[in-house]
Design a protein around this motif. Sequence first.
Motif, mmCIF file in Angstrom:
data_model
loop_
_atom_site.group_PDB
_atom_site.id
_atom_site.type_symbol
_atom_site.label_atom_id
_atom_site.label_comp_id
_atom_site.label_asym_id
_atom_site.label_seq_id
_atom_site.Cartn_x
_atom_site.Cartn_y
_atom_site.Cartn_z
ATOM 1 N N PRO A 1 -1.673 5.016 39.688
ATOM 2 C CA PRO A 1 -1.749 6.484 39.803
ATOM 3 C C PRO A 1 -0.727 7.109 38.845
ATOM 4 O O PRO A 1 0.453 6.755 38.895
ATOM 5 C CB PRO A 1 -1.373 6.754 41.257
ATOM 6 N N TYR A 2 -1.166 8.011 37.984
ATOM 7 C CA TYR A 2 -0.267 8.478 36.919
ATOM 8 C C TYR A 2 -0.450 9.954 36.616
ATOM 9 O O TYR A 2 -1.511 10.542 36.866
ATOM 10 C CB TYR A 2 -0.523 7.677 35.634
ATOM 11 N N TRP B 1 -2.752 12.055 44.517
ATOM 12 C CA TRP B 1 -2.746 11.283 43.268
ATOM 13 C C TRP B 1 -4.157 10.951 42.819
ATOM 14 O O TRP B 1 -4.451 10.976 41.615
ATOM 15 C CB TRP B 1 -1.915 10.015 43.446
ATOM 16 N N ARG C 1 -4.460 12.845 39.295
ATOM 17 C CA ARG C 1 -4.014 11.975 38.208
ATOM 18 C C ARG C 1 -4.669 12.388 36.894
ATOM 19 O O ARG C 1 -5.776 12.918 36.869
ATOM 20 C CB ARG C 1 -4.337 10.514 38.516
#
Length: 286
Positions: free
Chosen positions: A141-142, A207, A211
Amino acid sequence: MKILLTGVDGQVGYELLRCLQGLGEIVACGRDRLDLANLDQVRDCVRHLAPDLIVNAAAYTAVDRAESEPELALRVNAQAPGVMALVGREVGAALVHFSTDYVFDGAKDAPYVEGDRTAPLNVYGETKMLGEQAIVSSGIPYLILRTSWVYGMHGHNFLRTMLRLADSQDAVRVVMDQIGAPTWSRTVAQTTAHILAQAQVGGPRWWRESRGIYHLAAGGETSWAGFAQAIMEETGSDCRVTPIASVDYPQAARRPHNSRLNTAKLTHRFCRLPDWRDALALCLRA
């Protein structure tokens, strides 16, 4: 929440260390504690700490020197974030990573949106682009936050260079044909903290839904010469700014002529961003 914060010696990391207080236990790492050029150290650090969140503010940012140190820039800007992402996914972490307008070639005649094709002109931009790709492909998750023309009262940057030159020279020659949005490092940090406060409330679902890549830059636009002139005006300096073309200021690395980033995606989902001139005035007063 345990937060691994890298790059605390840099402009953005320095501000993040203050702005992230209250969101959790912060493990702050400068280069002396975590050198991103050492991939084994990066891997071991993430595994040992097992953070809930990694905020990677460390980077190789010497744009011109990167042309002669491409391997080092690649390790720090691309391979190390890739390792962080892969090991971070293993330990259940999420990742916030900062990128740059230099992933674009500047040929577009409008501000860049997140989905525009990347085509960097220099080694620095190429390594940052590869870092983005490594994170996206890792499965973690970013958030990748692209910003532009970062400055502040800490570290090496254009603002501090202009202040120093204004004290010692009657005039400065500054490029006028590169356009972007100067962005205060504190704006980057405060916006990131605001977003992460939302993430903390939203949890894993947040997320999954949020994301992605976002552009985080101040509102408005100017040239480097316009930025320099604003600095002189805000500080009451008599130092004259002489606008010049990029060809009259040769540098090892090519720069994009258009560094404008469209921030509508971020502002629609998270928060508004200040105008660059207002943020500059706040920075100088602070």
